[in-house]
Design a protein around this motif. Sequence first.
Motif, PDB file in Angstrom:
ATOM      1  N   TYR A  83     -13.975  58.782  89.575  1.00  0.00           N
ATOM      2  CA  TYR A  83     -13.912  58.578  91.020  1.00  0.00           C
ATOM      3  C   TYR A  83     -14.911  57.484  91.400  1.00  0.00           C
ATOM      4  O   TYR A  83     -15.944  57.331  90.740  1.00  0.00           O
ATOM      5  CB  TYR A  83     -14.286  59.860  91.796  1.00  0.00           C
ATOM      6  N   ARG A  84     -14.619  56.770  92.482  1.00  0.00           N
ATOM      7  CA  ARG A  84     -15.604  55.791  92.949  1.00  0.00           C
ATOM      8  C   ARG A  84     -16.905  56.478  93.350  1.00  0.00           C
ATOM      9  O   ARG A  84     -17.990  55.938  93.171  1.00  0.00           O
ATOM     10  CB  ARG A  84     -15.052  55.010  94.145  1.00  0.00           C
ATOM     11  N   SER A  85     -16.793  57.692  93.885  1.00  0.00           N
ATOM     12  CA  SER A  85     -17.985  58.429  94.300  1.00  0.00           C
ATOM     13  C   SER A  85     -18.871  58.802  93.117  1.00  0.00           C
ATOM     14  O   SER A  85     -20.049  59.119  93.293  1.00  0.00           O
ATOM     15  CB  SER A  85     -17.595  59.693  95.077  1.00  0.00           C
ATOM     16  N   ALA A  86     -18.308  58.775  91.887  1.00  0.00           N
ATOM     17  CA  ALA A  86     -19.094  59.080  90.684  1.00  0.00           C
ATOM     18  C   ALA A  86     -19.820  57.851  90.159  1.00  0.00           C
ATOM     19  O   ALA A  86     -20.672  57.957  89.276  1.00  0.00           O
ATOM     20  CB  ALA A  86     -18.194  59.654  89.595  1.00  0.00           C
ATOM     21  N   THR A  94     -28.139  47.581  91.834  1.00  0.00           N
ATOM     22  CA  THR A  94     -28.547  46.626  90.812  1.00  0.00           C
ATOM     23  C   THR A  94     -27.635  45.398  90.804  1.00  0.00           C
ATOM     24  O   THR A  94     -28.110  44.259  90.739  1.00  0.00           O
ATOM     25  CB  THR A  94     -28.534  47.289  89.423  1.00  0.00           C
ATOM     26  N   LEU A  95     -26.337  45.614  90.881  1.00  0.00           N
ATOM     27  CA  LEU A  95     -25.389  44.501  90.860  1.00  0.00           C
ATOM     28  C   LEU A  95     -25.561  43.609  92.084  1.00  0.00           C
ATOM     29  O   LEU A  95     -25.528  42.368  91.976  1.00  0.00           O
ATOM     30  CB  LEU A  95     -23.955  45.029  90.778  1.00  0.00           C
ATOM     31  N   ILE A  96     -25.735  44.207  93.244  1.00  0.00           N
ATOM     32  CA  ILE A  96     -25.929  43.428  94.469  1.00  0.00           C
ATOM     33  C   ILE A  96     -27.242  42.658  94.399  1.00  0.00           C
ATOM     34  O   ILE A  96     -27.309  41.466  94.723  1.00  0.00           O
ATOM     35  CB  ILE A  96     -25.903  44.349  95.702  1.00  0.00           C
ATOM     36  N   THR A  97     -28.292  43.328  93.938  1.00  0.00           N
ATOM     37  CA  THR A  97     -29.615  42.709  93.886  1.00  0.00           C
ATOM     38  C   THR A  97     -29.656  41.531  92.918  1.00  0.00           C
ATOM     39  O   THR A  97     -30.255  40.485  93.208  1.00  0.00           O
ATOM     40  CB  THR A  97     -30.675  43.747  93.478  1.00  0.00           C
ATOM     41  N   ASN A 196     -20.911  37.822  87.397  1.00  0.00           N
ATOM     42  CA  ASN A 196     -20.040  38.124  86.262  1.00  0.00           C
ATOM     43  C   ASN A 196     -19.828  39.616  86.044  1.00  0.00           C
ATOM     44  O   ASN A 196     -19.389  40.032  84.968  1.00  0.00           O
ATOM     45  CB  ASN A 196     -20.594  37.489  84.981  1.00  0.00           C
ATOM     46  N   ASP A 197     -20.152  40.409  87.041  1.00  0.00           N
ATOM     47  CA  ASP A 197     -19.835  41.836  87.015  1.00  0.00           C
ATOM     48  C   ASP A 197     -18.838  42.132  88.121  1.00  0.00           C
ATOM     49  O   ASP A 197     -18.764  41.413  89.126  1.00  0.00           O
ATOM     50  CB  ASP A 197     -21.098  42.687  87.216  1.00  0.00           C
ATOM     51  N   MET A 198     -18.088  43.209  87.952  1.00  0.00           N
ATOM     52  CA  MET A 198     -17.057  43.544  88.918  1.00  0.00           C
ATOM     53  C   MET A 198     -16.808  45.053  88.914  1.00  0.00           C
ATOM     54  O   MET A 198     -16.851  45.694  87.861  1.00  0.00           O
ATOM     55  CB  MET A 198     -15.757  42.805  88.526  1.00  0.00           C
ATOM     56  N   ILE A 199     -16.570  45.601  90.078  1.00  0.00           N
ATOM     57  CA  ILE A 199     -16.151  46.996  90.203  1.00  0.00           C
ATOM     58  C   ILE A 199     -14.739  46.986  90.788  1.00  0.00           C
ATOM     59  O   ILE A 199     -14.500  46.376  91.835  1.00  0.00           O
ATOM     60  CB  ILE A 199     -17.107  47.808  91.086  1.00  0.00           C
ATOM     61  N   THR A 214     -12.347  54.312  88.878  1.00  0.00           N
ATOM     62  CA  THR A 214     -13.152  53.095  89.045  1.00  0.00           C
ATOM     63  C   THR A 214     -13.568  52.505  87.701  1.00  0.00           C
ATOM     64  O   THR A 214     -13.970  53.230  86.793  1.00  0.00           O
ATOM     65  CB  THR A 214     -14.402  53.413  89.888  1.00  0.00           C
ATOM     66  N   LEU A 215     -13.474  51.184  87.593  1.00  0.00           N
ATOM     67  CA  LEU A 215     -13.879  50.456  86.392  1.00  0.00           C
ATOM     68  C   LEU A 215     -15.044  49.540  86.714  1.00  0.00           C
ATOM     69  O   LEU A 215     -15.053  48.876  87.756  1.00  0.00           O
ATOM     70  CB  LEU A 215     -12.723  49.595  85.862  1.00  0.00           C
TER      71      LEU A 215
END
Length: 251
Positions: A83-86, A94-97, A196-199, A214-215
């Motif tokens: 789940y996205r919530s998981a 971290t990815l945003i930062t 270079n990361d993606m959800i 979610t990947l």
Amino acid sequence: MDEALRRAMSQARMSDRELAEHCGVDSKTVSRWITQTSRVPHARHRWAVSEALGEDESVLWPAAAKKLVKAGPDREVAEVFPYRSACPASLWRTLITKAERELTFAGYTNYFLWLEHARFGTVLRRKAGAGCRVRFLVGDPDSELTRVREQEEGVALSLSTRIRVTLSELEKLKEDGIDARLSSGHAYLSVFRFDNDMIVTPLLTHRVGHDAPTLHLRRCQDDGMFDRFASHVQELWTRGAPVWKGTDEQA
């Protein structure tokens, strides 16, 4: 003794208790991470520790990072969540930062971002001010597709309402170099890019976004999964309608 972890905690001037609070675990668990090299934290806790200490996961637990190295067609899949919530908040933070070049939020509403991330608008302003490209691709609240999805979801806080909340928040940021467009082509697929990361979350019928599988993808090759999702979002962006008059029309 995990010397890398102990050294990173010392440099960050963070105690066992403080790190435990950040990761949502007991301080005894952190002590075992330090004293028992066989006790490697779960992936979500490794992300949280890395974020708290400002150190890369591969430095703190090189053996665990090595196990994640893949050679097959799925090598760009860093992690999978039911789940996205998981998907841990620490991963998002971290990815945003760490993103320096591009932040693209192509969720149909993107509403949850303001709910789950404190001072999100401030973070976006800072990123845009540092030269990072920040884009939001949002569903059209007045479209027929939105109406159909609202009926499928059947929740009190409607899809169109959630979109309008996002648009209201983005209105506050339009002078800060943050771009937004309306699109209906991603109603059942949300893609969030951080350099270079993606959800990626493929949305299911009769389910809201936080229930979607979610990947977490990390780009490793040309024309792989990452590039294909990125191309999909870029095409939708090109077709999308600018939210504000005078918005930069460049693709």
